[in-house]
Design an enzyme around this catalytic site. Structure first.
Site, PDB file in Angstrom:
ATOM      1  N   GLY B 101      23.483  73.835  38.146  1.00 31.52           N
ATOM      2  CA  GLY B 101      21.462  73.562  38.016  1.00 31.52           C
ATOM      3  C   GLY B 101      20.519  74.536  38.836  1.00 31.52           C
ATOM      4  O   GLY B 101      19.671  75.176  39.175  1.00 31.52           O
ATOM      5  N   MET B 103      20.462  78.881  40.043  1.00 30.87           N
ATOM      6  CA  MET B 103      20.806  80.636  39.941  1.00 30.87           C
ATOM      7  C   MET B 103      21.815  80.704  39.287  1.00 30.87           C
ATOM      8  O   MET B 103      22.436  80.690  40.213  1.00 30.87           O
ATOM      9  CB  MET B 103      19.632  80.855  40.096  1.00 30.87           C
ATOM     10  CG  MET B 103      19.513  82.314  39.289  1.00 30.87           C
ATOM     11  SD  MET B 103      18.785  83.712  39.834  1.00 30.87           S
ATOM     12  CE  MET B 103      20.411  84.545  40.513  1.00 30.87           C
ATOM     13  N   ARG B 556      44.076  32.502  38.464  1.00 28.03           N
ATOM     14  CA  ARG B 556      42.630  31.715  38.101  1.00 28.03           C
ATOM     15  C   ARG B 556      42.817  30.845  37.122  1.00 28.03           C
ATOM     16  O   ARG B 556      43.655  31.131  36.406  1.00 28.03           O
ATOM     17  CB  ARG B 556      41.880  32.180  37.796  1.00 28.03           C
ATOM     18  CG  ARG B 556      40.547  33.943  38.321  1.00 28.03           C
ATOM     19  CD  ARG B 556      40.481  34.377  37.994  1.00 28.03           C
ATOM     20  NE  ARG B 556      39.542  35.028  38.491  1.00 28.03           N
ATOM     21  CZ  ARG B 556      40.179  36.471  37.760  1.00 28.03           C
ATOM     22  NH1 ARG B 556      41.068  36.209  36.877  1.00 28.03           N
ATOM     23  NH2 ARG B 556      40.384  37.765  38.176  1.00 28.03           N
ATOM     24  N   ARG B 612      45.752  29.696  42.165  1.00 30.87           N
ATOM     25  CA  ARG B 612      43.975  29.460  42.938  1.00 30.87           C
ATOM     26  C   ARG B 612      43.569  27.738  42.801  1.00 30.87           C
ATOM     27  O   ARG B 612      43.232  27.971  41.045  1.00 30.87           O
ATOM     28  CB  ARG B 612      43.196  30.841  42.855  1.00 30.87           C
ATOM     29  CG  ARG B 612      42.293  30.081  43.676  1.00 30.87           C
ATOM     30  CD  ARG B 612      40.783  30.945  43.685  1.00 30.87           C
ATOM     31  NE  ARG B 612      39.915  31.125  42.655  1.00 30.87           N
ATOM     32  CZ  ARG B 612      39.008  31.272  41.809  1.00 30.87           C
ATOM     33  NH1 ARG B 612      38.386  32.795  42.982  1.00 30.87           N
ATOM     34  NH2 ARG B 612      38.439  31.544  40.730  1.00 30.87           N
ATOM     35  N   THR B 761      37.515  39.012  47.589  1.00 26.35           N
ATOM     36  CA  THR B 761      35.668  40.597  48.260  1.00 26.35           C
ATOM     37  C   THR B 761      34.729  40.256  46.553  1.00 26.35           C
ATOM     38  O   THR B 761      33.864  40.537  46.902  1.00 26.35           O
ATOM     39  CB  THR B 761      36.687  41.348  48.323  1.00 26.35           C
ATOM     40  OG1 THR B 761      37.244  42.314  47.304  1.00 26.35           O
ATOM     41  CG2 THR B 761      37.151  41.561  49.132  1.00 26.35           C
ATOM     42  N   ASN B 762      34.866  39.252  45.942  1.00 25.49           N
ATOM     43  CA  ASN B 762      33.994  39.630  45.088  1.00 25.49           C
ATOM     44  C   ASN B 762      33.225  38.509  45.343  1.00 25.49           C
ATOM     45  O   ASN B 762      31.913  38.559  46.033  1.00 25.49           O
ATOM     46  CB  ASN B 762      34.615  38.625  43.743  1.00 25.49           C
ATOM     47  CG  ASN B 762      35.311  39.804  43.112  1.00 25.49           C
ATOM     48  OD1 ASN B 762      35.370  40.552  43.406  1.00 25.49           O
ATOM     49  ND2 ASN B 762      35.923  39.505  41.870  1.00 25.49           N
ATOM     50  N   ASP B 763      33.516  37.503  45.962  1.00 25.66           N
ATOM     51  CA  ASP B 763      32.276  36.275  46.688  1.00 25.66           C
ATOM     52  C   ASP B 763      31.875  37.136  48.133  1.00 25.66           C
ATOM     53  O   ASP B 763      30.984  36.983  48.373  1.00 25.66           O
ATOM     54  CB  ASP B 763      32.992  35.317  46.217  1.00 25.66           C
ATOM     55  CG  ASP B 763      32.621  34.211  45.715  1.00 25.66           C
ATOM     56  OD1 ASP B 763      32.163  35.515  44.478  1.00 25.66           O
ATOM     57  OD2 ASP B 763      33.009  33.070  44.954  1.00 25.66           O
ATOM     58  N   TYR B 845      49.401  43.135  51.192  1.00 28.21           N
ATOM     59  CA  TYR B 845      49.673  43.369  49.470  1.00 28.21           C
ATOM     60  C   TYR B 845      47.717  43.351  49.203  1.00 28.21           C
ATOM     61  O   TYR B 845      46.950  43.123  49.715  1.00 28.21           O
ATOM     62  CB  TYR B 845      49.859  42.560  49.107  1.00 28.21           C
ATOM     63  CG  TYR B 845      49.637  41.020  48.692  1.00 28.21           C
ATOM     64  CD1 TYR B 845      48.468  41.293  47.474  1.00 28.21           C
ATOM     65  CD2 TYR B 845      50.057  39.729  50.027  1.00 28.21           C
ATOM     66  CE1 TYR B 845      47.912  39.609  47.832  1.00 28.21           C
ATOM     67  CE2 TYR B 845      49.231  39.117  49.712  1.00 28.21           C
ATOM     68  CZ  TYR B 845      48.446  38.062  48.814  1.00 28.21           C
ATOM     69  OH  TYR B 845      48.154  37.593  48.266  1.00 28.21           O
TER      70      TYR B 845
END
Lengths: 867, 867
Positions: B101, B103, B556, B612, B761-763, B845
């Site tokens: 970007g 010269m 899950r 879970r 950590t998603n929720d 872990y």
């Protein structure tokens, strides 16, 4: 060997845990020399030990009971269940806290075929003696051995039928003797053994029954419902009987040391001569007012007055007493702190301070802040309620009483002079209607539904979640309990009880006494925490100022938008696709906003006003009906399909977690810039009138310091431009709401950019727990029932979770900016326990609905006093 | 006076900040004795000072430049821009990090009407000299003075037209002289002054242009996009020109010290004799392979080999070099660490360790974990892509390459042997189809949409958010860029680039080399953090085990329910109104569940498996179409209206914050009890086969310790009953997911009841920030662009907010239970920066999709090494 039994003179009032409330007070009265019939208390320890003995009275306890009965025989000169002068006793349960559901009382224990004759001679009334005997057998059979009560009633009815008489009073002595015989037969049939004539056997069985009743299902449920924990059992009080029915110099009564309805300092109560306790309550004879005793037995009356004085001085509180006069001798059977109305509570507390009986601090702690709400709202008069027809019951969502015409919409309310808004549920579009309604009744929604929250904010009476009603909106009518109510019919609703009545009902007026003012002045003197109000309109402001609000902690600007004239511009703004369209819509809103702010600043006269920039729940603003969509398309000069498409693109999966608050401010910067301009322009105009004005601009839903600094920079630019243009300046603050967990965790960074924090604990609670108020209804009740939650966290602040995050935020913020101003503006700001917590963790102010300002003040003072 | 200019021998490679990358490397090479044409670097300090001088070259800097030019004249024995032996220079920008970007380069600066003649003699090629002059004027005019490049091109084309020739090569010396004249005229017209013939004027203007270009908009945008912050400016390198075009003993080339595609240890590059740098790149002449230099100039080749060795030893990395040979003398013009493929990166790192050049630790840090993903997926071959027709571009949602028949539904996929699932967006009902599809293409949804997340989990190629496609579901076709693609037509999608092509394309096969295995063995040796996988099926398990997963961190159970046969029972369960109905539905699910668990335990052979318990997103399970509702009503033997009513009552305002996770487990206890039974029954059966099994039962969405203890008690009861019934026991763990902020804040209480924690950590990210993944799309991009977020927190863990809550939770949990096992199972568990953070804060872990196990391992090892 462990001691399980305490003679009345061995205990005192501090021994509630061991002797129960009743036992401790009997002991206390005995010790301060009051005339109490002798007796003893079998301790709560014995109750828990009872459960270690397979629910049997074990040998050592039996022995100890026997020893104490002998002691009582010596003291009274009577013999237990024998001879000319038999000792009869009452057996009463009594735990450390009052608790219905357990076995209550057995009177005249010790009666049998022999002692009934002696009693008859003692009281010189054979009929009364046999009536006592009959009652004893029934009471014993029912409560001690669980013979169904109705079976006794059948016998009674049968005898009356045989004799062709109607009332118990017509029964002769012979009839009663007959009934006693038949009762005994019933007992044998039911229990398989003879009714115990042996008094010790009667006593042990009664004690066993009291202890067992501690764990009957009613008692267990009561303890669960009332969250009574950590109590080991009930005590049993065994007390020698005295007789109020031994002729004209005998009697019995109940009284308060002060008037429990008004608080006036006067003995208040009633009594019956020649009667037993039961008769006063039974309503067969009309009791006399206690004052008349002054004439009939002046010495007794004097003695009683003296005792009242002693008790009040001793307990430092208004007393609720039971007494018996036996042949001209006065006996106290019970005393306890008396229940009273809120009005009486205030008056008594203030009087007692002035009498030097208690300190101001004690007076402050005496008042349950929650009950003060009663004083601030109209209520139905007792007289009026007597003839009222109850037609439905819902939740007591917002206190007060209202009557008016049933209206299903705003149009109707405008026409009806006084209307009750009836809706399945309310939405922000109903705000205008709610504002003019006398009261609000909804079918769906709980204590924190839109209707409930808004109504409380307006100080308007509301019954919510009244699910037994079904509305037919087309026919403009609703149906409940088989009755159809049409639009225009008059109903009355009681937001303090959740009850709905047919027709109009007379109401009591609000009056705040001089004592009340004095009390509040003490409260103001003691509290540290400031109390502001959540107010969006000049009307709210006026109400709050009347109750002593010290500023506005939350002025929601989105509510200002719901009025018919403005909502269309807001809709245009939301649905806009381009910055240009949006700017157009926003420009239309600016003059309305400025006017709103001007009026509020003017009435607040220099008190701080925190204006929250808009946090619109987008979906609530959006047009819903075809008609509305069409109107919007015309306003915006775009196609209906185009509006629909834009609406669809605005649809959110989780509106609570969507594109709102400062997120909108960042993506549509024109919006907050317009609001900042409206605030400062209005403030400058008010200032020009010579009125002080201190605006505080609050950015909602900040989760990152960068959001705040991004917006702060833009808003400051707008304001600086105004100052430059007008050549006039003004002090203002710029802060943020803390309502997202991330804001708590990063409060140090955020504090660097904020002049103040206000904890928005409504949202903070939802987000910290991860459930929304709208959806939690499905399980929160079960959570409370199962003991997973002690209380609904939307009502009482969750100190362990949400509170912990608040503490963290405060600590972090203060390390960066020691004097940053901290407040709370969620619903919790008006809930006493939560207010006290806010005081403890060091907030500077709480903000609540105008009608809760006084409650918050009292709670704040209590917090300060406890510290 | 402050020093702004450094002669090459005054600098070294550590001075990047001051001299820029290029300048520092030129200095370094000079200092270690490599043949580098002389020159100097104007520092980045000068650049920032330039902006303090109104973007002008101030007097002192000019003086310093002049001094250094004189020094350079002395060193080279040439005179700047004059005489027989003129000093010509190149001027190049060079910041501390490479940055397009700005010269770039001006070559041959110092040329004018006089020196062009000298140059002509020096290189003995008049045409080449004038061509250089022509280029210099164009380059200078274009980059230094911003004369539009196309205007130079027009002149060139005109001359060619006049001469009726086609290529530049056909231009004669006279033509070039003509062009130079016309270029100068153009320059006067555009700039209003003569083209500068004074070399110092040329130089100062070029330096000014470089400094100015630091803040041109392209450079600013580049820095923003690439998050380049805290760099004060660019440096300028002024270097005496050497000429590769001085006859047959001159030349120029570029080379790598090793093969950048494969990593093989061999010099790799190309060169041209009698040419300037530009010619190699321009493609007019075909360059020769570097190896041929061995024959043509063996001494030079030997010298080059030696230099390569020195540079690699010095920089301890593969180098990318530019060189020039001027009349048999070798010059290095540039060296830098070379870019390479992932495969080469691994091979080079491993080789260098074995050569003793770097340590294992250094080798580990050399590999960008993210790029390793390339190695694990098929890619389109370069050859194949050459002829491929690009028909659309979307987001690179899940890496890999796939070709197959377009299918819009599962039916079609089943018939097509290889199909690409094309959907507007996917929902859990598509899982079956996604599972058999070769690849997935969606129109809506971002990097974290359902399709993207599930595809990554399956290791399946996916392009999402490909909004230029429009689907016509009725016609079974889609349209893009004017082309209509019908069901059954073949397309190819590239999940690593987001590109969609027409037809089939050849793919490269996956091969993990021996070096790769060695590298991973070092990674395993150095890392502390365990790496598990998120896996719901035996197929997932097999993949993960292949990549070295050490267990399952998240199995899950709700995904197991989406298969056709099971989903109806789940729907029954959800829609059930009574415990009985619910029990019926749940009983139907039990055998499926047990079988699922059995298979997983079997294949996992004793590795820990965290199951879970169900956390169903209710709304995703519910029947939607009329047909489905009808079927459900038949299955449940209830009316359609009844089903509809129940569905309506299940509707949630904010499903994310609704009745889910353990909340369902508490209100419908039968559910978790069935699952616990299925897990333990399956585990006992597997154990009976002699296979070790270690189930870990995980409760989702816990926000209060009481939720956990309530469920723990019930689950333990179920399990104890099984143990008793079967006379057989088994070790198992019972823990919880931490995915709600309140769980972090009260982690000490929760830890008392939990054997392990797994951070979801998603929720946790959604709830901590207070925005849902589904809705945040509307503003998150803008947030990143505006610099409010550094990165999308759903991709890279937000360390300041979410991470801070995790640290708090860990600290609290460990005060109560020092050895509680802690893991993470959100999408972040496979993202390198996040994994390193997890290592740092002491998790035991991470768990990620099977295809990310290796990435996580490398990131974990890097974390350990950096510590």
């Amino acid at each position: 060997m462990k001691k399980f039994i305490y003679f009345f003179n061995e205990g005192n009032k501090t021994m509630r845990d061991l002797l129960g409330g009743k036992g401790a007070n009997l002991a206390e009265m005995t010790n301060i020399g009051l005339p109490v019939p002798g007796g003893f208390t079998i301790s709560t320890d014995a109750c828990s030990e009872f459960y270690n003995h397979d629910q049997k009275i074990w040998e050592e306890l039996k022995e100890e009971i026997l020893q104490n009965i002998k002691k009582l025989e010596v003291e009274t000169g009577k013999t237990f269940g024998y001879g000319e002068n038999p000792l009869l006793v009452s057996v009463r349960s009594g735990a450390a806290v009052s608790m219905p559901g357990m076995m209550d009382t057995v009177l005249n224990l010790g009666l049998n075929d022999e002692t009934v004759e002696s009693l008859s001679k003692m009281i010189n009334n054979e009929r009364a003696a046999w009536d006592s005997y009959r009652r004893f057998i029934q009471m014993f059979g029912d409560v001690v051995r669980e013979v169904p009560k109705y079976k006794f009633d059948i016998i009674m009815d049968k005898v009356k039928e045989e004799k062709n008489i109607k009332t118990d009073l017509e029964l002769t002595t012979e009839d009663l003797k007959d009934i006693v015989r038949r009762y005994k037969d019933l007992y044998i049939r039911e229990i398989g053994e003879e009714f115990p004539s042996e008094p010790l056997e009667q006593l042990l069985d009664a004690v066993r029954a009291v202890f067992s009743s501690w764990n009957n299902s009613r008692a267990i449920i009561y303890r669960e419902l009332n969250e009574i924990k950590g109590i080991k059992g009930t005590a049993v009080n065994v007390q020698s009987m005295v007789f109020g029915n031994m002729g004209d110099t005998s009697g019995t009564g109940v009284a308060f040391t002060r008037n429990p309805a008004t608080g006036t300092k006067e003995i208040f109560g009633e009594y019956l001569m020649n009667a037993q306790g039961e008769d006063v309550v039974a309503g067969i004879r009309t009791p006399k007012k206690i004052e008349t005793l002054k004439e009939t037995m002046p010495e007794i009356y004097e003695e009683f007055l003296k005792i009242c004085k002693i008790l009040e001085k001793h307990y430092k509180d208004m007393q609720d007493m039971e007494f018996t006069i036996e042949r001209g001798k006065f006996y106290m059977l019970q005393t306890r702190n008396g229940k009273r109305t809120s009005k009486a509570a205030i008056n008594i507390a203030v009087d007692m301070v002035e009498e030097g009986l208690i300190t101001k601090e004690e007076a402050i702690l005496r008042i349950d802040p929650k009950n003060v709400e009663q004083l601030l709202h109209k209520n139905f008069s007792e007289e009026g309620l007597k003839n009222a027809k109850l037609i439905a019951e819902g939740l007591a969502a917002s206190p007060g009483a209202a009557s008016g015409k049933v209206c299903f919409d705003c149009e109707c309310l405008k026409k009806a002079k006084k209307g009750i808004l009836v809706r399945i549920e309310t939405s922000p579009e109903d705000i205008e209607g709610m504002n003019i309604a006398e009261g609000i009744l909804t079918i769906r929604g709980g204590m924190t539904s839109h209707a409930a929250v808004v109504a409380r904010g307006m100080g308007k009476c509301c019954v919510s979640g009244c699910s037994e009603i079904s509305i037919d909106e087309e026919k403009k009518e609703f149906e409940t309990r088989g009755i159809v109510i049409k639009e225009g019919d008059i109903i009355s609703i009681d937001g303090s009880s959740g009850k709905v009545y047919l027709g109009d009902i007379e109401k009591t007026e609000i009056e705040l006494s001089g004592a009340f003012e004095k009390f509040i002045s003490w409260v103001d003197e003691k509290r540290r925490l400031q109390v502001r109000m959540n107010a969006d309109t000049p009307k709210d402001c006026a109400t709050g100022i009347k109750f002593g609000a010290e500023g506005i902690g939350l002025c929601r600007t989105e509510h200002m938008f719901f009025a018919e004239e403005k909502i269309w511009s807001v809709r245009e703004m939301i649905v806009s696709n381009t910055a240009n369209e949006r700017k157009n819509a926003i420009d239309k809103i600016y003059p309305f906003q400025k006017k709103d702010f001007f009026e509020i600043f003017e009435i607040m006269e220099g008190r701080p006003v925190t204006v929250r920039l808009i946090d619109p729940p987008l979906h609530e603003f959006l047009p819903k009906t075809e008609e509305e969509i069409k109107k919007l398309s015309e306003l915006m000069h775009i196609e209906v399909e185009d509006v629909e498409e834009r609406l669809e693109s605005l649809r959110e999966v989780n509106p609570m977690l969507g594109h709102r608050g400062c997120r909108l401010g960042i993506t549509y910067p024109e919006l907050y810039e317009m609001q900042a301009k409206a605030i400062i322009d209005a403030a400058l105009e008010v200032k020009a009138l010579g009125i002080k004005v201190t605006p505080e601009i609050m950015i909602p839903l900040v989760g990152s310091d960068k959001e705040l600094s991004y917006l702060r920079e833009r808003i400051e630019k707008v304001i600086d431009a105004i100052f430059e243009e007008k050549g006039e300046k003004l002090d203002y603050k710029l802060g943020t709401m803390i309502e997202v967990p991330r804001a708590c965790v990063t409060a140090d960074e955020i504090a660097k950019k904020a002049d103040f924090f206000s904890f928005g604990t409504n949202d903070l609670t939802q987000i910290t727990f991860g459930f929304s108020r709208d959806d939690a209804g499905k399980f929160i009740k079960e959570y409370v029932e199962k003991g997973i939650f002690e209380k609904d966290p939307f009502v009482t602040l969750d100190q362990e979770g949400v509170g912990e995050l608040m503490k963290l935020a405060i600590k972090k913020a203060r390390t960066v900016k020691e004097n940053i101003k901290l407040g709370i503006c969620g619903e919790h700001g008006g809930e006493p326990k939560s207010v006290e917590f806010c005081d403890k963790i060091g907030l500077d102010y709480v903000s609540c609905s105008p009608y809760r300002v006084l409650i918050a003040k009292i709670a704040a003072a209590q917090g300060a006093v406890r510290k």
